[in-house]
Motif scaffolding. Structure first.
Motif, PDB file in Angstrom:
ATOM      1  N   PHE A  35      91.476  -3.159  60.327  1.00 55.64           N
ATOM      2  CA  PHE A  35      91.371  -1.784  60.813  1.00 55.64           C
ATOM      3  C   PHE A  35      91.423  -0.856  59.604  1.00 55.64           C
ATOM      4  O   PHE A  35      92.273  -1.017  58.728  1.00 55.64           O
ATOM      5  CB  PHE A  35      92.508  -1.423  61.781  1.00 55.64           C
ATOM      6  N   PRO A  36      90.488   0.104  59.582  1.00 58.24           N
ATOM      7  CA  PRO A  36      89.414   0.347  60.556  1.00 58.24           C
ATOM      8  C   PRO A  36      88.279  -0.647  60.367  1.00 58.24           C
ATOM      9  O   PRO A  36      88.045  -1.104  59.241  1.00 58.24           O
ATOM     10  CB  PRO A  36      88.979   1.776  60.239  1.00 58.24           C
ATOM     11  N   PRO A  37      87.571  -0.969  61.433  1.00 55.75           N
ATOM     12  CA  PRO A  37      86.452  -1.913  61.301  1.00 55.75           C
ATOM     13  C   PRO A  37      85.278  -1.264  60.566  1.00 55.75           C
ATOM     14  O   PRO A  37      85.134  -0.043  60.538  1.00 55.75           O
ATOM     15  CB  PRO A  37      86.095  -2.233  62.750  1.00 55.75           C
ATOM     16  N   ASN A  38      84.472  -2.101  59.997  1.00 54.56           N
ATOM     17  CA  ASN A  38      83.308  -1.614  59.248  1.00 54.56           C
ATOM     18  C   ASN A  38      82.370  -0.834  60.168  1.00 54.56           C
ATOM     19  O   ASN A  38      82.051  -1.265  61.276  1.00 54.56           O
ATOM     20  CB  ASN A  38      82.558  -2.797  58.625  1.00 54.56           C
TER      21      ASN A  38
ATOM     22  N   PRO B 179      97.438  11.253  58.202  1.00 59.46           N
ATOM     23  CA  PRO B 179      97.110   9.995  57.515  1.00 59.46           C
ATOM     24  C   PRO B 179      96.421   9.015  58.459  1.00 59.46           C
ATOM     25  O   PRO B 179      96.640   9.024  59.664  1.00 59.46           O
ATOM     26  CB  PRO B 179      98.478   9.477  57.066  1.00 59.46           C
ATOM     27  N   ILE B 180      95.622   8.132  57.866  1.00 58.02           N
ATOM     28  CA  ILE B 180      94.900   7.104  58.620  1.00 58.02           C
ATOM     29  C   ILE B 180      95.420   5.735  58.190  1.00 58.02           C
ATOM     30  O   ILE B 180      95.605   5.468  56.989  1.00 58.02           O
ATOM     31  CB  ILE B 180      93.383   7.216  58.385  1.00 58.02           C
ATOM     32  N   ALA B 181      95.652   4.872  59.181  1.00 55.26           N
ATOM     33  CA  ALA B 181      96.217   3.557  58.910  1.00 55.26           C
ATOM     34  C   ALA B 181      95.142   2.585  58.434  1.00 55.26           C
ATOM     35  O   ALA B 181      93.978   2.652  58.844  1.00 55.26           O
ATOM     36  CB  ALA B 181      96.879   3.009  60.162  1.00 55.26           C
ATOM     37  N   ILE B 182      95.565   1.670  57.575  1.00 57.02           N
ATOM     38  CA  ILE B 182      94.742   0.532  57.162  1.00 57.02           C
ATOM     39  C   ILE B 182      95.558  -0.719  57.473  1.00 57.02           C
ATOM     40  O   ILE B 182      96.723  -0.820  57.069  1.00 57.02           O
ATOM     41  CB  ILE B 182      94.416   0.562  55.653  1.00 57.02           C
ATOM     42  N   LYS B 183      94.974  -1.681  58.165  1.00 54.11           N
ATOM     43  CA  LYS B 183      95.665  -2.925  58.508  1.00 54.11           C
ATOM     44  C   LYS B 183      94.907  -4.078  57.886  1.00 54.11           C
ATOM     45  O   LYS B 183      93.691  -4.208  58.071  1.00 54.11           O
ATOM     46  CB  LYS B 183      95.771  -3.097  60.017  1.00 54.11           C
ATOM     47  N   ILE B 184      95.647  -4.927  57.154  1.00 56.03           N
ATOM     48  CA  ILE B 184      95.048  -6.025  56.403  1.00 56.03           C
ATOM     49  C   ILE B 184      95.635  -7.333  56.895  1.00 56.03           C
ATOM     50  O   ILE B 184      96.835  -7.422  57.202  1.00 56.03           O
ATOM     51  CB  ILE B 184      95.330  -5.859  54.894  1.00 56.03           C
ATOM     52  N   THR B 185      94.817  -8.372  56.931  1.00 58.10           N
ATOM     53  CA  THR B 185      95.302  -9.699  57.287  1.00 58.10           C
ATOM     54  C   THR B 185      94.746 -10.709  56.301  1.00 58.10           C
ATOM     55  O   THR B 185      93.702 -10.489  55.668  1.00 58.10           O
ATOM     56  CB  THR B 185      94.888 -10.067  58.723  1.00 58.10           C
ATOM     57  N   GLY B 186      95.453 -11.843  56.191  1.00 56.58           N
ATOM     58  CA  GLY B 186      94.998 -12.909  55.317  1.00 56.58           C
ATOM     59  C   GLY B 186      95.221 -12.591  53.854  1.00 56.58           C
ATOM     60  O   GLY B 186      95.872 -11.616  53.468  1.00 56.58           O
ATOM     61  N   GLY B 187      94.685 -13.444  53.010  1.00 51.46           N
ATOM     62  CA  GLY B 187      94.798 -13.247  51.576  1.00 51.46           C
ATOM     63  C   GLY B 187      96.128 -13.683  51.019  1.00 51.46           C
ATOM     64  O   GLY B 187      97.072 -13.966  51.738  1.00 51.46           O
TER      65      GLY B 187
ATOM     66  N   THR C 118     100.148  -3.169  56.265  1.00 52.83           N
ATOM     67  CA  THR C 118      99.815  -1.942  56.984  1.00 52.83           C
ATOM     68  C   THR C 118     100.197  -0.776  56.081  1.00 52.83           C
ATOM     69  O   THR C 118     101.358  -0.664  55.668  1.00 52.83           O
ATOM     70  CB  THR C 118     100.575  -1.840  58.314  1.00 52.83           C
ATOM     71  N   LEU C 119      99.227   0.059  55.730  1.00 55.56           N
ATOM     72  CA  LEU C 119      99.492   1.203  54.870  1.00 55.56           C
ATOM     73  C   LEU C 119      98.627   2.370  55.328  1.00 55.56           C
ATOM     74  O   LEU C 119      97.789   2.223  56.241  1.00 55.56           O
ATOM     75  CB  LEU C 119      99.243   0.864  53.405  1.00 55.56           C
ATOM     76  N   PHE C 120      98.831   3.515  54.701  1.00 54.24           N
ATOM     77  CA  PHE C 120      98.151   4.734  55.148  1.00 54.24           C
ATOM     78  C   PHE C 120      97.532   5.452  53.945  1.00 54.24           C
ATOM     79  O   PHE C 120      98.031   5.358  52.815  1.00 54.24           O
ATOM     80  CB  PHE C 120      99.150   5.674  55.847  1.00 54.24           C
ATOM     81  N   PHE C 121      96.439   6.151  54.213  1.00 50.44           N
ATOM     82  CA  PHE C 121      95.864   7.023  53.176  1.00 50.44           C
ATOM     83  C   PHE C 121      95.588   8.388  53.791  1.00 50.44           C
ATOM     84  O   PHE C 121      95.392   8.516  55.002  1.00 50.44           O
ATOM     85  CB  PHE C 121      94.583   6.417  52.590  1.00 50.44           C
ATOM     86  N   GLU C 122      95.615   9.397  52.942  1.00 49.34           N
ATOM     87  CA  GLU C 122      95.375  10.764  53.393  1.00 49.34           C
ATOM     88  C   GLU C 122      93.937  11.152  53.040  1.00 49.34           C
ATOM     89  O   GLU C 122      93.590  11.260  51.855  1.00 49.34           O
ATOM     90  CB  GLU C 122      96.361  11.726  52.739  1.00 49.34           C
ATOM     91  N   PRO C 123      93.082  11.351  54.029  1.00 50.74           N
ATOM     92  CA  PRO C 123      91.675  11.691  53.753  1.00 50.74           C
ATOM     93  C   PRO C 123      91.546  13.122  53.220  1.00 50.74           C
ATOM     94  O   PRO C 123      92.350  13.997  53.542  1.00 50.74           O
ATOM     95  CB  PRO C 123      91.014  11.542  55.123  1.00 50.74           C
TER      96      PRO C 123
ATOM     97  N   ARG D 149      84.861   4.467  51.490  1.00 50.07           N
ATOM     98  CA  ARG D 149      84.826   3.008  51.354  1.00 50.07           C
ATOM     99  C   ARG D 149      86.244   2.528  51.055  1.00 50.07           C
ATOM    100  O   ARG D 149      86.890   3.019  50.133  1.00 50.07           O
ATOM    101  CB  ARG D 149      83.877   2.582  50.257  1.00 50.07           C
ATOM    102  N   LEU D 150      86.690   1.558  51.850  1.00 49.63           N
ATOM    103  CA  LEU D 150      87.996   0.943  51.656  1.00 49.63           C
ATOM    104  C   LEU D 150      87.793  -0.486  51.183  1.00 49.63           C
ATOM    105  O   LEU D 150      86.999  -1.237  51.776  1.00 49.63           O
ATOM    106  CB  LEU D 150      88.802   0.946  52.958  1.00 49.63           C
ATOM    107  N   THR D 151      88.540  -0.896  50.154  1.00 55.93           N
ATOM    108  CA  THR D 151      88.393  -2.233  49.585  1.00 55.93           C
ATOM    109  C   THR D 151      89.770  -2.829  49.358  1.00 55.93           C
ATOM    110  O   THR D 151      90.704  -2.121  48.968  1.00 55.93           O
ATOM    111  CB  THR D 151      87.638  -2.176  48.251  1.00 55.93           C
TER     112      THR D 151
END
Length: 735
Positions: free
Chosen positions: A657-660, A676-684, A705-710, A717-719
């Motif tokens: 999240f967010p999906p592409n 802020p908008i959440a970013i959710k990461i799995t794996g790795g 799970t982290l957040f960024f301020e747009p 682009r999120l990487t």
């Protein structure tokens, strides 16, 4: 809960003695003996003559019955009803025979069966002294009492005492008369003779103690004592005794909850009468007269109401049901549940179950904090509600793993991100411990090690094993068993889960639950092998206790269902197992609800209130291996999946999240920056690096799970990259 009814002819004792609430007001003082009939005017002499005729006729009939016409009267009136089939209140008792709950009869009466052994001996002594002092000497009709009543009728001009024996009163209670008449009195006398012929004196007294009216819908001394004094009549004060002796003579006009002054006067008259018998000292009588008269009725006992309801429904023809419940413990835990539910909030409920490990008997079952609390759905039995157990099934996963020889408590196992197809379990705190022992993994309730072991054991096998032990799991409709059930993706009842944990305390055999004394026990069912069960108990004994609690005394496990809907804590010592559930009865999520912070403190408090010391767990059975990780046999030193697919289980890092290609709507208050908008990461493999349009985002490198301020609307682009160099990237539109 009671339903009052007006006084009927079902009132024994001194017929004609029933007076209005103002009874006892003294009339003109008589300073001379009653006049001789010859000195009265003609009209008065006529009335005296009629009275004498009535008395003479009565004595002729009674004398005829006693002298030789008894058999003829028996035949004329027919066989006497003996009161053996009278409906009484259904009673639910605890394991020691103490009353938990009583139920109204179909007529809406509290009619609790009673015998001489159930009441204070002083009550029987006072009752007989006041009502029928020759009870154990006459055969149902007391000629001396009848003669006294007749003399009082002639000399006083009204009925002072009816001359009824207790046996005659019982006859009238069993077969109520419609009106007072000479025929009715003769009928009672004949019935009394028949009762004395068929029953013992104690059986007759028992019927009086069960049927005597005490006002409203109260019948019998037990109902009256519970309603007016809040206790069984086994130990009564002298004042209480006298009041209970007085009430049946005029139950409606002497009801202490309505006419306390009349009740007190009646009680004091009884005290004066028995004082004249020399039964009690003047000081005791004076003290009894100073006792306050109750001015309101108390509610009937209602302990373990859900268990009582279930038992009466299962055995509708039984009038007395004995449960395995310990009444004292049940009351203690009901109080605990009310206290804790009150502190948790008005919508949360608590359920508690206590099981005897050796027998499977349910010693306490608190199905809700308050049976009458509508907001908490108090009449819903939450010990039988199917709820998600969260992590509380993990001990059985590891238990089967121990049994299969896959693992040992000191086996090393990895706690790291892992994927099983589309399923990616995560730990509760979204962090990972790396390599730990199985002991540590279970004590900390780590998710990924438990799922890894379940994958080897097999979800279907776990379900079958628990069902075979008597605790079927409930899967969502049309869903096949999967790895998610290891983390609570299944339903189970608190009673069943507590029973399974008691099986661990029994070294692997589950004793089916028993809730009624006399119930035929079923054969124990095998859950896991003794060595595996001992390993689980030994590991759980070291689970970190909740705050301010002593550890190492009970083996326990907590669980929290998905969405914070259910909090569980189940623990056992060598003798008892206690299960605790907390949550909302409607299954709604509760912020901050958790097994460790909510249910575990209740569990430890429940053990503290057992009133007995903690019993140690059973000794290690033959075959237990005590060794460190390094000294275990090589196959047990480190857990590894038996198929090679385990190596490919670690997924590459992914932004879920967010999906592409997603369109995200910015929200913000007027004049404020966007939220802020959440970013959710799995794996790795940690550490992880997250980039926003090529620039790193400041965050913990292990956070998933982290957040960024747009900055504002537009494309970003999120990487994310991990320690192995794997990366994932998405482009989203902010608008």
């Amino acid at each position: 809960m009671s339903t009052d009814r007006k006084a009927t002819s079902r009132q024994p004792g001194k017929v004609g003695a029933q007076r209005a609430p103002g009874e006892g007001v003294p009339g003109p003082t008589r300073t001379h003996e009653p006049p001789h009939p010859s000195s009265l005017p003609d009209a008065e002499r006529g009335r005296w003559g009629r009275r004498l005729v009535i008395v003479a006729v009565a004595f002729v009939w009674i004398a005829a019955a006693i002298a030789g016409g008894v058999s003829g009267l028996f035949e004329a009136f027919g066989p006497a009803p003996l009161g053996r089939n009278l409906e009484v209140s259904t009673l639910v008792l605890d394991r020691d025979g103490k009353l938990l709950r009583a139920y109204l009869t179909r007529e809406g009466r509290w009619r609790l069966p009673a015998a001489r052994k159930d009441v204070d001996p002083r009550f029987v002594e006072a009752l007989l002294a006041y009502e029928d002092k020759r009870f154990y000497h006459h055969r149902g009709v007391d000629p001396l009492a009848m003669l006294r009543a007749a003399y009082q009728l002639v000399t006083e001009g009204h009925i002072v005492s009816g001359g009824s024996t207790i046996t005659m009163q019982v006859a009238r209670l069993i077969e109520p008369r419609q009106k007072r008449s000479l025929y009715a009195k003769l009928h009672e006398a004949v019935r009394a003779l028949q009762l004395e012929w068929a029953l013992s004196k104690d059986e007759i007294l028992s019927r009086y103690l069960t049927l005597a009216p005490y006002g409203g819908n109260l019948e019998g001394i037990r109902a009256a004592s519970l309603a007016y004094f809040g206790k069984e009549p086994r130990r009564l004060t002298l004042g209480e005794t006298a009041l209970l002796v007085a009430l049946p003579q005029s139950p409606e006009f002497r009801r202490p909850d309505r006419y306390p002054a009349a009740a007190k006067r009646a009680r004091d008259r009884v005290l004066d009468r028995i004082a004249g018998r020399g039964l009690y000292s003047a000081a005791e009588i004076a003290h009894a007269k100073e006792e306050p008269v109750p001015t309101m009725r108390k509610p009937m006992p209602i302990v373990a109401p859900h268990s009582a309801d279930e038992a009466t429904f299962a055995s509708p023809k039984k009038s007395v049901i004995r449960l395995t419940v310990d009444g004292t413990l049940q009351r203690t835990l009901e109080k605990l549940a009310r206290e804790r539910a009150g502190s948790l909030g008005p919508d949360l409920s608590v359920a508690i179950v206590v099981i005897d490990n050796a027998t499977g008997e349910v010693l306490a079952r608190v199905a809700s904090p308050d049976y009458f609390d509508l907001r908490r759905a108090g009449q819903v039995d939450l010990t039988r509600a199917v709820r998600s157990p969260g992590s509380a099934l993990k001990p059985f996963i590891y238990g089967i793993g121990f049994e299969d020889g896959l693992i040992h408590p000191e086996t090393l196992i990895d706690d790291h991100p892992i994927h099983y197809g589309n399923y990616a379990p995560e730990n509760f705190d979204l962090t990972y411990q790396g390599t730990v022992t199985v002991r540590r993994a279970l004590q900390l309730s780590l998710n990924t090690p438990a799922v890894a072991v379940l994958d080897e054991v097999g979800p279907s096998r776990l379900i079958a094993r628990l069902a075979q032990a008597g605790a079927p799991l409930v899967l969502p409709k049309d869903e096949a068993p999967g790895l998610a059930l290891g983390l609570g993706g299944v339903g189970i009842r608190l009673l069943d889960l507590t029973m399974l944990y008691a099986g661990l305390a029994r070294q692997g055999t589950v004793a089916p639950l028993i809730e009624q004394l006399g119930q035929t026990p079923q054969a124990p069912k095998r859950l896991i092998e003794p060595v595996a069960a001992w390993y689980v108990g030994n590991v759980l004994l070291g689970t970190p206790p909740p705050e301010n609690a002593a550890g190492g005394r009970i083996a326990f496990k907590t669980g929290t269902s998905y969405g914070y809907r259910d909090a569980w804590a189940i623990g056992f010592d060598g003798k008892r197992t206690i299960g605790v559930w907390a949550g909302r009865p409607d299954g709604a999520p509760v912020v901050g609800l958790g097994g460790r912070v909510t249910a575990a403190p209740i569990l430890f408090d429940a053990f503290a209130r057992l009133g007995a010391s903690i019993e140690p767990l059973p000794r290690a059975p033959k075959g237990v291996l005590i060794a460190s990780s390094a000294k275990l046999p090589p196959p047990l030193r480190r857990f590894a999946p038996r198929d090679s697919a385990g190596e490919a289980m670690t997924p590459k890092v992914q932004i879920v999240f967010p999906p592409n290609g997603a369109n995200l709507e910015l929200s913000h208050a007027a004049g404020q920056s966007p939220d802020p908008i959440a970013i959710k990461i799995t794996g790795g493999t940690p550490p992880l690096n997250v980039l926003l349009n090529g620039m790193p985002i400041s965050a913990k490198r292990t956070a998933r799970t982290l957040f960024f301020e747009p900055d504002g609307p537009g494309f970003v682009r999120l990487t994310v990259t991990d320690a192995t160099g794997a990366a994932d990237s998405v482009v989203v539109r902010l608008q």
